[in-house]
Design a protein around this motif. Structure first.
Motif, PDB file in Angstrom:
ATOM      1  N   ARG B  45      -4.069  -9.338   2.791  1.00  0.00           N
ATOM      2  CA  ARG B  45      -5.393  -9.509   2.181  1.00  0.00           C
ATOM      3  C   ARG B  45      -5.907  -8.200   1.608  1.00  0.00           C
ATOM      4  O   ARG B  45      -6.652  -8.202   0.630  1.00  0.00           O
ATOM      5  CB  ARG B  45      -6.367 -10.087   3.205  1.00  0.00           C
ATOM      6  N   ASN B  48      -4.562  -7.602  -1.852  1.00  0.00           N
ATOM      7  CA  ASN B  48      -5.194  -8.407  -2.888  1.00  0.00           C
ATOM      8  C   ASN B  48      -6.703  -8.157  -2.973  1.00  0.00           C
ATOM      9  O   ASN B  48      -7.418  -8.839  -3.682  1.00  0.00           O
ATOM     10  CB  ASN B  48      -4.932  -9.886  -2.590  1.00  0.00           C
ATOM     11  N   LEU B  50      -8.946  -8.809  -0.910  1.00  0.00           N
ATOM     12  CA  LEU B  50      -9.836  -9.751  -0.226  1.00  0.00           C
ATOM     13  C   LEU B  50     -10.476  -9.074   0.980  1.00  0.00           C
ATOM     14  O   LEU B  50     -11.524  -9.484   1.446  1.00  0.00           O
ATOM     15  CB  LEU B  50      -9.082 -11.015   0.212  1.00  0.00           C
ATOM     16  N   MET B  87      -2.005 -15.489  -4.946  1.00  0.00           N
ATOM     17  CA  MET B  87      -2.070 -15.587  -3.491  1.00  0.00           C
ATOM     18  C   MET B  87      -2.017 -17.056  -3.094  1.00  0.00           C
ATOM     19  O   MET B  87      -2.649 -17.902  -3.717  1.00  0.00           O
ATOM     20  CB  MET B  87      -3.357 -14.952  -2.983  1.00  0.00           C
TER      21      MET B  87
END
Lengths: 214, 248
Positions: B45, B48, B50, B87
């Protein structure tokens, strides 16, 4: 009852104003509600604070007081509004506060994974909000929104105190002319009831259609 | 293609990732293994964006994000990184209010700004790639878990990412549906897609990966090719982990 029939056009005109004010206030209230809900969740600290203060003050004071402040109160500062615009402004501001809470709850009910999925495909946070979160939140928000809407329809009877010739005031004017109360009051009660029922039916339809989508 | 330097992540006082140094080349298929809570998903995560990084830096396709950059700058670059990575989530996270095709075309329209028919065309091609063209008008609620996850993969593929990150893509699936998702992932691997996969599917790891990274307690413990990792794990922790998961 004959009197009510004879004066029906006059009462219907009052009902028209009631409807007009309800719809206009609901429309602007909706816009205010969405903006305030987003401001409360994504705004920076001062914005969040202003949004919270707005909701708190509106929910903590009677609508009647809000109406007289906008219509009578503002004249002290040289702002003179016609009755109907004043009613619409006050009620939009009022309903916006309540709807913002409804929307906030609905937005928070959307799983975080939805936002993450949208971010992961490269969407900006604004795109994610408008395309992914709000459409789903709208579905959750529709039943409580319907209640607010019908509540508003009835609350518009308060605008008669700021001289808007809505349904209630139309009846009062006729009463002053004919000196009988009950037929007119029963007549407008039925008219309010019919309007509320029509709205709930429409809302149920919308709800059902949205439920079918997925 | 992907590089992290001293990447750390803390939640409050709890450190989930300790100074991770990672280097992944184009075309590599990397499987992240480790006990639950070892930081595999958090690492994915972070790659990416996030999760925001607490320290260190990430570089994906020459776009660099470091923890010392201003928040605005970091977010801007993360958005750029996300536009080059796909993702796939454990819980699929399909948009329930959109059809299978709508799920795939949404970002083609919004992010790539393709016009409607073009987006439809690409979307249909992606769905047929995961074998679901005939389901394009179905809403996710009408699809099985395996089908939903394949739509999830099609959605990621549609953006033509350089890398796809898979966060336990089969963990939420009934056992009989796992195969169809792994098959799609294998075919992507054969096409040369760069992939980082967090998974508990040991067989998949062994057959498909070119590199296994074993993590525990927020650290990379071991990095090797699957053959030597599964046959001759170097560390005691990896041995213990393998003996636990291989018993079943």
């Amino acid at each position: 009852m004959q009197l009510v029939w004879d004066n029906l056009p006059f009462l219907l005109k009052g009902a028209g104003y009631t409807l007009l004010i309800t719809i206009i206030s609901m429309f602007f209230g909706l816009i205010i509600g969405v903006i305030v809900a987003i401001a409360r969740m994504q705004g920076n600290r001062p914005i969040r604070w202003v949004a919270r203060f707005y909701v708190s003050i509106i929910r903590g004071t009677p609508v009647l007081v809000q109406l007289v402040i906008v219509y009578y109160g503002l004249t002290d500062y040289g702002i003179t509004l016609d009755a109907i615009p004043a009613a619409c402004i006050a009620l939009s501001i009022n309903i916006g506060a309540y709807l913002s809470e409804t929307f906030r709850g609905a937005i928070l009910s959307i799983p975080k994974g939805q936002t993450e999925a949208a971010y992961a495909t490269g969407m900006t946070s604004a795109q994610t909000m408008w395309r992914i979160v709000l459409p789903q939140a709208a579905r959750t928000a529709i039943p409580p929104m319907g209640n607010t809407f019908i509540g508003m329809l009835k609350e518009t009877s308060l605008v008669s105190v700021i001289t808007v010739t809505d349904l209630l005031r139309s009846a009062d004017l006729l009463i002053a002319q004919y000196y009988v109360y009950m037929p007119f009051y029963i007549g407008i009660a039925i008219m309010y009831w019919i309007m509320s029922t029509i709205f709930s039916t429409i809302l149920e339809r919308i709800e059902r259609r949205l439920a079918k989508a997925y | 293609m992907i590089q992290t330097r001293g990447l750390s992540k803390t939640f409050g006082t709890h450190t989930v990732l300790h100074e991770i140094d990672l280097n992944i080349q184009a075309g590599e298929i990397v499987v992240l293994l480790g006990p639950s809570g070892s930081g595999k998903s958090t690492l994915l995560r972070c790659l990416n964006g996030l999760e925001d990084l607490s320290a260190g830096s990430i570089e994906v396709n020459s776009i660099e994000v470091t923890s010392t950059m201003k928040l605005k700058e970091r977010q801007q670059r993360m958005l750029q990184i996300r536009r080059q990575t796909g993702m796939v989530f454990q819980q699929f996270n399909l948009y329930p209010h959109k059809t299978a095709l709508g799920n795939v075309t949404e970002s083609l329209r919004m992010v790539k700004k393709l016009e409607r028919t073009h987006a439809r065309h690409v979307g249909e091609r992606m769905l047929s790639r995961v074998g679901l063209l005939e389901k394009k008008d179905q809403y996710p609620s009408r699809l099985s878990g395996g089908q939903q996850q394949r739509v999830g993969i099609a959605r990621a593929l549609a953006m033509e990412p350089e890398i796809i990150l898979f966060d336990e893509p089969t963990s939420a699936l009934d056992p009989e549906l796992v195969g169809e998702v792994l098959d799609v992932m294998k075919s992507l691997a054969q096409e040369g897609m760069t992939m980082i996969v967090v998974t508990h599917e040991m067989k998949f790891a062994r057959q498909v990966a070119n590199k296994v990274i074993f993590m525990d307690e927020g650290r990379i413990i071991e990095q090797s090719d699957p053959e030597s990792f599964f046959e001759r794990p170097a560390t005691e922790r990896a041995q213990r982990f393998l003996s636990k998961v291989m018993d079943y």
